[in-house]
Motif scaffolding. Structure first.
Motif, PDB file in Angstrom:
ATOM      1  N   PRO A 185      67.724  39.100  41.851  1.00 55.83           N
ATOM      2  CA  PRO A 185      67.012  39.992  42.769  1.00 55.83           C
ATOM      3  C   PRO A 185      66.057  40.947  42.065  1.00 55.83           C
ATOM      4  CG  PRO A 185      69.326  40.614  42.580  1.00 55.83           C
ATOM      5  CD  PRO A 185      69.179  39.292  41.902  1.00 55.83           C
ATOM      6  N   ALA A 186      66.381  41.370  40.844  1.00 56.39           N
ATOM      7  CA  ALA A 186      65.477  42.284  40.142  1.00 56.39           C
ATOM      8  C   ALA A 186      64.121  41.627  39.914  1.00 56.39           C
ATOM      9  CB  ALA A 186      66.094  42.709  38.811  1.00 56.39           C
ATOM     10  N   ALA A 187      64.126  40.357  39.532  1.00 59.57           N
ATOM     11  CA  ALA A 187      62.870  39.645  39.323  1.00 59.57           C
ATOM     12  C   ALA A 187      62.100  39.509  40.626  1.00 59.57           C
ATOM     13  CB  ALA A 187      63.138  38.274  38.722  1.00 59.57           C
ATOM     14  N   ALA A 188      62.800  39.262  41.724  1.00 61.95           N
ATOM     15  CA  ALA A 188      62.129  39.124  43.018  1.00 61.95           C
ATOM     16  C   ALA A 188      61.487  40.435  43.440  1.00 61.95           C
ATOM     17  CB  ALA A 188      63.131  38.649  44.072  1.00 61.95           C
ATOM     18  N   PHE A 189      62.216  41.548  43.277  1.00 64.79           N
ATOM     19  CA  PHE A 189      61.650  42.833  43.672  1.00 64.79           C
ATOM     20  C   PHE A 189      60.459  43.209  42.791  1.00 64.79           C
ATOM     21  CE2 PHE A 189      66.042  43.851  45.440  1.00 64.79           C
ATOM     22  CZ  PHE A 189      65.636  43.707  46.760  1.00 64.79           C
ATOM     23  N   LEU A 190      60.504  42.797  41.532  1.00 64.94           N
ATOM     24  CA  LEU A 190      59.386  43.085  40.646  1.00 64.94           C
ATOM     25  C   LEU A 190      58.173  42.220  40.988  1.00 64.94           C
ATOM     26  CD1 LEU A 190      58.190  44.521  38.165  1.00 64.94           C
ATOM     27  CD2 LEU A 190      59.247  42.740  36.744  1.00 64.94           C
ATOM     28  N   GLU A 191      58.407  40.939  41.129  1.00 62.40           N
ATOM     29  CA  GLU A 191      57.285  40.016  41.334  1.00 62.40           C
ATOM     30  C   GLU A 191      56.674  40.166  42.723  1.00 62.40           C
ATOM     31  OE1 GLU A 191      59.049  36.237  40.553  1.00 62.40           O
ATOM     32  OE2 GLU A 191      59.479  36.739  38.463  1.00 62.40           O
ATOM     33  N   ARG A 192      57.513  40.320  43.748  1.00 60.95           N
ATOM     34  CA  ARG A 192      56.987  40.356  45.116  1.00 60.95           C
ATOM     35  C   ARG A 192      56.710  41.772  45.605  1.00 60.95           C
ATOM     36  NH1 ARG A 192      61.584  36.658  48.006  1.00 60.95           N
ATOM     37  NH2 ARG A 192      61.962  35.249  46.249  1.00 60.95           N
ATOM     38  N   GLY A 193      57.447  42.740  45.073  1.00 63.07           N
ATOM     39  CA  GLY A 193      57.308  44.101  45.567  1.00 63.07           C
ATOM     40  C   GLY A 193      56.732  45.089  44.575  1.00 63.07           C
ATOM     41  N   ARG A 194      56.614  44.718  43.307  1.00 66.21           N
ATOM     42  CA  ARG A 194      56.109  45.596  42.249  1.00 66.21           C
ATOM     43  C   ARG A 194      56.953  46.857  42.116  1.00 66.21           C
ATOM     44  NH1 ARG A 194      54.476  42.535  39.181  1.00 66.21           N
ATOM     45  NH2 ARG A 194      52.945  43.868  38.125  1.00 66.21           N
ATOM     46  N   VAL A 195      58.278  46.660  42.163  1.00 64.38           N
ATOM     47  CA  VAL A 195      59.243  47.724  41.887  1.00 64.38           C
ATOM     48  C   VAL A 195      60.134  47.249  40.750  1.00 64.38           C
ATOM     49  CG1 VAL A 195      61.131  49.139  42.781  1.00 64.38           C
ATOM     50  CG2 VAL A 195      59.237  48.499  44.290  1.00 64.38           C
ATOM     51  N   ALA A 196      60.217  48.047  39.692  1.00 63.54           N
ATOM     52  CA  ALA A 196      61.051  47.695  38.548  1.00 63.54           C
ATOM     53  C   ALA A 196      62.434  48.320  38.697  1.00 63.54           C
ATOM     54  CB  ALA A 196      60.407  48.174  37.250  1.00 63.54           C
ATOM     55  N   LEU A 197      63.444  47.459  38.750  1.00 62.06           N
ATOM     56  CA  LEU A 197      64.840  47.860  38.825  1.00 62.06           C
ATOM     57  C   LEU A 197      65.579  47.219  37.650  1.00 62.06           C
ATOM     58  CD1 LEU A 197      65.263  47.178  42.640  1.00 62.06           C
ATOM     59  CD2 LEU A 197      64.760  49.382  41.564  1.00 62.06           C
ATOM     60  N   THR A 198      66.810  47.601  37.442  1.00 64.70           N
ATOM     61  CA  THR A 198      67.592  47.025  36.348  1.00 64.70           C
ATOM     62  C   THR A 198      68.451  45.882  36.875  1.00 64.70           C
ATOM     63  OG1 THR A 198      67.684  49.203  35.307  1.00 64.70           O
ATOM     64  CG2 THR A 198      69.187  47.530  34.466  1.00 64.70           C
ATOM     65  N   ASP A 199      68.375  44.741  36.212  1.00 58.90           N
ATOM     66  CA  ASP A 199      69.104  43.544  36.617  1.00 58.90           C
ATOM     67  C   ASP A 199      70.604  43.746  36.457  1.00 58.90           C
ATOM     68  OD1 ASP A 199      69.929  40.959  37.169  1.00 58.90           O
ATOM     69  OD2 ASP A 199      69.366  40.189  35.199  1.00 58.90           O
ATOM     70  N   GLY A 200      71.360  43.494  37.515  1.00 62.14           N
ATOM     71  CA  GLY A 200      72.793  43.722  37.481  1.00 62.14           C
ATOM     72  C   GLY A 200      73.557  42.808  36.554  1.00 62.14           C
ATOM     73  N   ALA A 201      73.019  41.620  36.241  1.00 64.97           N
ATOM     74  CA  ALA A 201      73.755  40.680  35.391  1.00 64.97           C
ATOM     75  C   ALA A 201      74.037  41.259  34.017  1.00 64.97           C
ATOM     76  CB  ALA A 201      72.974  39.375  35.267  1.00 64.97           C
ATOM     77  N   ALA A 202      73.182  42.170  33.550  1.00 66.22           N
ATOM     78  CA  ALA A 202      73.372  42.766  32.227  1.00 66.22           C
ATOM     79  C   ALA A 202      74.587  43.672  32.155  1.00 66.22           C
ATOM     80  CB  ALA A 202      72.117  43.549  31.830  1.00 66.22           C
ATOM     81  N   PHE A 203      75.164  44.027  33.309  1.00 63.55           N
ATOM     82  CA  PHE A 203      76.295  44.957  33.353  1.00 63.55           C
ATOM     83  C   PHE A 203      77.643  44.253  33.257  1.00 63.55           C
ATOM     84  CE2 PHE A 203      72.700  47.142  35.053  1.00 63.55           C
ATOM     85  CZ  PHE A 203      72.863  48.487  34.748  1.00 63.55           C
ATOM     86  N   GLY A 204      77.648  42.956  33.011  1.00 59.71           N
ATOM     87  CA  GLY A 204      78.886  42.223  32.825  1.00 59.71           C
ATOM     88  C   GLY A 204      79.458  41.692  34.116  1.00 59.71           C
ATOM     89  N   THR A 205      80.722  41.299  34.069  1.00 57.62           N
ATOM     90  CA  THR A 205      81.393  40.714  35.232  1.00 57.62           C
ATOM     91  C   THR A 205      81.281  41.639  36.440  1.00 57.62           C
ATOM     92  OG1 THR A 205      82.950  39.517  33.833  1.00 57.62           O
ATOM     93  CG2 THR A 205      83.612  39.913  36.114  1.00 57.62           C
ATOM     94  N   GLY A 206      80.862  41.083  37.560  1.00 54.46           N
ATOM     95  CA  GLY A 206      80.673  41.862  38.775  1.00 54.46           C
ATOM     96  C   GLY A 206      79.257  42.338  38.971  1.00 54.46           C
ATOM     97  N   GLY A 207      78.377  42.089  37.995  1.00 54.22           N
ATOM     98  CA  GLY A 207      77.018  42.594  38.108  1.00 54.22           C
ATOM     99  C   GLY A 207      76.014  41.617  38.667  1.00 54.22           C
ATOM    100  N   ALA A 208      76.276  40.328  38.572  1.00 51.47           N
ATOM    101  CA  ALA A 208      75.313  39.328  39.042  1.00 51.47           C
ATOM    102  C   ALA A 208      75.013  39.528  40.524  1.00 51.47           C
ATOM    103  CB  ALA A 208      75.863  37.925  38.804  1.00 51.47           C
ATOM    104  N   GLY A 209      73.742  39.376  40.888  1.00 46.27           N
ATOM    105  CA  GLY A 209      73.339  39.545  42.272  1.00 46.27           C
ATOM    106  C   GLY A 209      73.130  40.980  42.693  1.00 46.27           C
TER     107      GLY A 209
END
Length: 401
Positions: A346-370
């Motif tokens: 979702p972070a890539a989608a919000f960046l590419e389609r909405g031009r908002v930079a957020l932090t990708d949850g997958a980097a936060f370990g188990t429970g972060g994906a999506g």
């Protein structure tokens, strides 16, 4: 400048710090938040606040530079300032100068404490999803990460934690628990009962707790902050604290390691060269913030309280499929986008389609994906614009509420 003049500046500065700067003014900044992405992107990713510095901090640093006071950090002023703040705000008297050490920043302080209580190959337990540098720094230190995932309610799961402690100390190994309190990215503020349970489990299994309390001053209205070292059974634990997050001082490096009474001797074994890393100007700035800027912080907290409620309304109205539990502390929002139709990133989608930079949850370990992490420490206008742009990735957005 006299103390009364400092107070006059403070009274001016505390008027809604999150509303003081325009987007044009913010884009003049050259820090990572404003230079990582192209200028058409709204950056709500890294933990920097969109605020001016409080007057007493500016004055303290400016005066130090003017007199050439730019050498190495020394003295107990930082510890004394944190002690005063902790007594005023939390009713805690545990910041005893003899049990503190000034360190370059919270993460490097954590590394040095982990060196004191664990060895190569030992385990460090974390409560995922959690701040990504926990993984990177632990692994670079040649320690093993063992996850004890939070529950669905974003709170510590004692069953999962006990299982992780058991794995961590298997075959007689030493182990530590790197506790994030308040928790990044969920904004959970652990209760006294929860922290007491953590301490009891740690003592049962011989696990040493190292608490990252960098967001401690940023507990929002309606929630009580409990310093980990204030609960029973934490005599051999450590905490790392700093003014950097609450007063927007990440570029002025400094933090304090605080030991419980039973860990003071270990803290004294920290190599003296560690004290060469903190910025003297950082110590000056942090000390001024802790001593003189309570009112400014209260203005920030009021703004964050407003923003977390605004975001809840905006998400409900305009981001179908996105789930959001308003944080109790920090200035971070943890958004569950798994039902929003944004595939796996979702972070890539919000960046590419909405031009908002957020932090990708997958980097936060188990429970972060999506998931994505969003920084609330901005103006309501920027927050509304960000949701308008994010909604473009999902469908049309009717405009401001």
């Amino acid at each position: 400048m006299s103390y009364d003049e400092h107070q006059e500046h403070e009274e001016h500065d505390e008027r809604a710090p999150l509303r003081r700067l325009s987007l044009a003014e913010l884009r003049r900044r050259t820090s990572a938040k404003w230079r990582q992405y192209p200028p058409d992107v709204l950056p709500l990713w890294v933990a920097e606040m969109d605020v001016p510095l409080p007057g007493p901090v500016v004055q303290a640093v400016t005066e130090a530079v003017a007199r050439g006071d730019t050498g190495y950090a020394t003295g107990e002023g930082y510890a004394a300032a944190l002690d005063g703040f902790a007594r005023r705000r939390w009713g805690w008297d545990g910041v005893v100068a003899e049990r503190t050490a000034v360190v370059p920043d919270v993460m490097l302080g954590i590394v040095e404490v982990l060196k004191l209580v664990t060895g190569p190959g030992d385990a460090v337990v974390v409560n995922s999803p959690v701040y990504p540098p926990f993984y990177a720094f632990v692994e670079h230190l040649d320690r093993r990460v063992v996850e004890a995932p939070l529950g669905d309610d974003h709170r510590i799961d004692p069953v999962a934690l006990e299982a992780a402690f058991r794995r961590a100390v298997a075959r007689g190994r030493r182990a530590a628990h790197l506790l994030c309190s308040p928790h990044n990215p969920t904004g959970t503020v652990h209760t006294r009962q929860e922290l007491t349970e953590v301490a009891a489990l740690a003592n049962t299994y011989g696990v040493r707790v190292v608490a990252d309390e960098i967001h401690a001053p940023l507990v929002l209205p309606g929630t009580e902050y409990v310093p980990f070292l204030s609960v029973p059974g934490t005599e051999r634990a450590f905490a790392l604290l700093s003014a950097s997050k609450a007063w927007h001082l990440a570029g002025l490096k400094a933090a304090l390691a605080v030991a419980g009474p039973g860990a003071a001797e270990e803290l004294r074994r920290m190599p003296p060269e560690v004290s060469h890393g903190p910025s003297h100007l950082g110590v000056i700035a942090h000390t001024a913030a802790l001593r003189h800027c309570d009112g400014w912080l209260d203005g920030v907290l009021a703004g964050l309280d407003e923003n977390r409620r605004l975001l809840a309304d905006l998400v409900r109205r305009h981001l179908p499929g996105v789930r959001y539990r308003p944080p109790q502390g920090t200035y971070l929002a943890w958004l569950d986008c798994r039902a929003a139709g944004l595939a796996a990133d979702p972070a890539a989608a919000f960046l590419e389609r909405g031009r908002v930079a957020l932090t990708d949850g997958a980097a936060f370990g188990t429970g972060g994906a999506g998931h994505v992490r969003l920084n609330l420490a901005t103006s309501p206008e920027v927050l509304d614009e960000a949701v308008r742009r994010m909604a473009a990735a999902l469908g049309p957005y009717p405009g401001p509420v």
